[in-house]
Design an enzyme around this catalytic site. Sequence first.
Site, mmCIF file in Angstrom:
data_model
loop_
_atom_site.group_PDB
_atom_site.id
_atom_site.type_symbol
_atom_site.label_atom_id
_atom_site.label_comp_id
_atom_site.label_asym_id
_atom_site.label_seq_id
_atom_site.Cartn_x
_atom_site.Cartn_y
_atom_site.Cartn_z
ATOM 1 N N GLY A 42 0.791 -1.236 0.000
ATOM 2 C CA GLY A 42 0.000 0.000 0.000
ATOM 3 C C GLY A 42 0.816 1.276 0.000
ATOM 4 N N GLY A 145 -7.661 2.689 1.557
ATOM 5 C CA GLY A 145 -6.733 3.735 1.953
ATOM 6 C C GLY A 145 -7.138 5.143 1.577
ATOM 7 N N GLU A 204 1.250 27.588 5.945
ATOM 8 C CA GLU A 204 0.230 26.912 6.742
ATOM 9 C C GLU A 204 -0.961 27.851 6.951
ATOM 10 O OE1 GLU A 204 -0.473 23.819 8.215
ATOM 11 O OE2 GLU A 204 -2.261 24.984 8.742
ATOM 12 N N LEU A 316 -2.998 6.542 9.968
ATOM 13 C CA LEU A 316 -1.686 5.985 10.294
ATOM 14 C C LEU A 316 -1.683 4.496 9.979
ATOM 15 C CD1 LEU A 316 -1.192 7.733 13.749
ATOM 16 C CD2 LEU A 316 0.062 8.240 11.639
ATOM 17 N N HIS A 441 19.914 2.129 33.157
ATOM 18 C CA HIS A 441 20.755 3.335 33.144
ATOM 19 C C HIS A 441 22.040 3.052 32.364
ATOM 20 C CE1 HIS A 441 22.605 7.029 34.490
ATOM 21 N NE2 HIS A 441 23.699 6.327 34.792
HETATM 22 P P1 FAD Z 1 -3.181 2.180 1.979
HETATM 23 O O1 FAD Z 1 -1.855 1.953 2.555
HETATM 24 O O2 FAD Z 1 -3.420 3.460 1.258
HETATM 25 O O3 FAD Z 1 -3.483 0.947 1.038
HETATM 26 C C1 FAD Z 1 -4.587 0.904 0.191
HETATM 27 C C2 FAD Z 1 -4.238 0.069 -1.007
HETATM 28 O O4 FAD Z 1 -5.410 -0.190 -1.740
HETATM 29 C C3 FAD Z 1 -3.278 0.756 -1.959
HETATM 30 O O5 FAD Z 1 -2.248 -0.125 -2.326
HETATM 31 C C4 FAD Z 1 -4.141 1.120 -3.151
HETATM 32 O O6 FAD Z 1 -3.405 1.159 -4.347
HETATM 33 C C5 FAD Z 1 -5.140 -0.023 -3.121
HETATM 34 N N1 FAD Z 1 -6.427 0.267 -3.777
HETATM 35 C C6 FAD Z 1 -7.211 1.354 -3.587
HETATM 36 N N2 FAD Z 1 -8.342 1.247 -4.325
HETATM 37 C C7 FAD Z 1 -8.257 0.061 -4.969
HETATM 38 C C8 FAD Z 1 -9.109 -0.620 -5.871
HETATM 39 N N3 FAD Z 1 -10.292 -0.129 -6.233
HETATM 40 N N4 FAD Z 1 -8.691 -1.805 -6.354
HETATM 41 C C9 FAD Z 1 -7.512 -2.325 -5.992
HETATM 42 N N5 FAD Z 1 -6.678 -1.736 -5.125
HETATM 43 C C10 FAD Z 1 -7.045 -0.551 -4.623
HETATM 44 N N6 FAD Z 1 1.724 6.334 8.631
HETATM 45 C C11 FAD Z 1 2.378 5.935 9.741
HETATM 46 O O7 FAD Z 1 1.808 5.251 10.569
HETATM 47 N N7 FAD Z 1 3.692 6.271 9.940
HETATM 48 C C12 FAD Z 1 4.379 7.034 9.061
HETATM 49 O O8 FAD Z 1 5.553 7.320 9.273
HETATM 50 C C13 FAD Z 1 3.713 7.467 7.884
HETATM 51 N N8 FAD Z 1 4.372 8.207 6.961
HETATM 52 C C14 FAD Z 1 3.722 8.566 5.811
HETATM 53 C C15 FAD Z 1 4.421 9.298 4.877
HETATM 54 C C16 FAD Z 1 3.809 9.673 3.691
HETATM 55 C C17 FAD Z 1 4.592 10.465 2.673
HETATM 56 C C18 FAD Z 1 2.458 9.278 3.439
HETATM 57 C C19 FAD Z 1 1.789 9.642 2.169
HETATM 58 C C20 FAD Z 1 1.761 8.539 4.380
HETATM 59 C C21 FAD Z 1 2.379 8.181 5.569
HETATM 60 N N9 FAD Z 1 1.709 7.459 6.552
HETATM 61 C C22 FAD Z 1 2.353 7.080 7.704
HETATM 62 C C23 FAD Z 1 0.277 7.101 6.408
HETATM 63 C C24 FAD Z 1 0.131 5.647 6.008
HETATM 64 O O9 FAD Z 1 0.798 5.431 4.801
HETATM 65 C C25 FAD Z 1 -1.349 5.310 5.877
HETATM 66 O O10 FAD Z 1 -2.026 5.666 7.065
HETATM 67 C C26 FAD Z 1 -1.529 3.817 5.646
HETATM 68 O O11 FAD Z 1 -0.864 3.415 4.474
HETATM 69 C C27 FAD Z 1 -3.017 3.472 5.535
HETATM 70 O O12 FAD Z 1 -3.150 2.111 5.311
HETATM 71 P P2 FAD Z 1 -4.403 1.499 4.550
HETATM 72 O O13 FAD Z 1 -4.176 0.033 4.518
HETATM 73 O O14 FAD Z 1 -5.637 2.028 5.139
HETATM 74 O O15 FAD Z 1 -4.333 2.110 3.072
#
Ligand code: FAD
Length: 462
Positions: A42, A145, A204, A316, A441
Amino acid sequence: MANEKFDLAVLGGGPGGYVAAIRAAQLGLRIAIIDDNEKFGGTCLRIGCIPSKALLESSHLYEETRHHLAAHGISATGVSVDLAKLMERKTKIVDALTGGINILLKRNKVTMFVGRGVLRSPNLIEVNGANRTEVHAAKILIATGSIPASLPGVKVDGNLIGDSTTAISYESVPKRLVVIGAGYIGLELGSVWNRLGSKVTVLEAMDRILLGLDGEIAKLAHRTFVKQGIEFKTSAWVQSAEMHGSECVVQCKDSEPIKADRVLMCTGRVPNTTNLGLEQLKITVDRRGFIQVDEKFETKVTGVFAIGDCIGGAMLAHKASEEGVACVERIVTGHAHVNYDAIPAIVYTSPEIATVGKNEEQLTEAGIEFKKGVCPYGANGRARTLGDIDGRVKILAHASTDRILGVHAIGLRAGDLIAEAAVAINFGASAEDLARCCHAHPTLSEIMQEAALIVAGRSIHT
Ligand code: FAD
């Protein structure tokens, strides 16, 4: 394959989806997982948490080598950055981790489908990849996501005016970078490019940075980032960002245009819930597009569940994973829940900023009386040996029960320190419980213990 019927089909292979799929398989269900990218993992693994942290580490080392080794008597001359190599390292890390997810899914006998999925019924997902496939399942879990939010007037072209996905892959260091949005993603990526040599200006709209974070900690962070050379313009309402020739021009309300070589849009993320077939199934979303679920993560349609960024709350990775596990455990066993008061959040800048539970503003607003213990890093021996004494840990405990309600930290490795606080909150610990636990420590963890002692007014080292 097409006629096989699964117990659960998971749409989305991020940290919410793939973790749910593996846990459900461990619980004996036959699982399908669908993602539109062949690299499972993801946003987090491909374009989020992992690549951004790889860049933060490399740029931090560069910064340390140039500015902080001399204090140790170590001289380094001719220090330079090979950006292509730095990016190559990031890509290798991403590839290793996404490859690992594929192995884990296979090992747990989860069937993977690559393609864009659309819900056609509560038991059918149509997948359009190399071929068109129908995935039939007794239940469906949506974990699609989020995607970057847009701003009217800002013409994101995926190149010079881009979002976080562009900013983790710049081919050269922009001389002037304007970051729109002082949330954690903007500050992390702004820090990366600031360390690598960009003149970074963060715009901001609010009158403070890191909205939602404990106000005192956010103020300290702001001051530190300014010292590091990042310029901030708060209460800056961006009206437009567009290309004028080869230059980006950002216009804020009532101010002069700002010229830059690149613009990074980081104004938050929105749920990835369009074109999933939700309307046809009458799965409801709120006005921002987040899928509405009950305490079992079930949507308005029986047997269709949703977790992770697409349902809102803290966006997150670990929150998504927690929800994924809780959702499938509940489907199979009837039990499981997520303790939303014990979900840590970390900003991986230098210093790190880490938080779990309620902050001072939230407690005051809720009328909850609390006491606090604040321990500065300067009181800690290990912080001095590590050469970084800027920071503090703040524990907020209930005024009468002493139960820990929130912990907020800024300083070296604060992100590691917060794990202890999350465990303490999860177990309903009091500040005294923490204070009475022996901490090794010399470690930074003693700052946490000392802050707990301060809550009780019996500090030893401050
Ligand atoms: P996602 O990780 O977004 O996964 C969803 C997946 O579903 C994706 O692969 C997408 O392509 C797929 N998808 C969507 N629609 C379809 C469809 N119709 N058919 C097939 N596939 C589909 N979080 C942290 O906890 N720590 C961090 O340090 C952090 N740093 C980040 C830095 C950046 C630059 C960004 C952008 C985000 C960061 N995040 C961080 C947030 C974190 O990436 C997300 O909260 C997390 O990935 C959410 O997980 P998820 O499984 O809900 O969705």
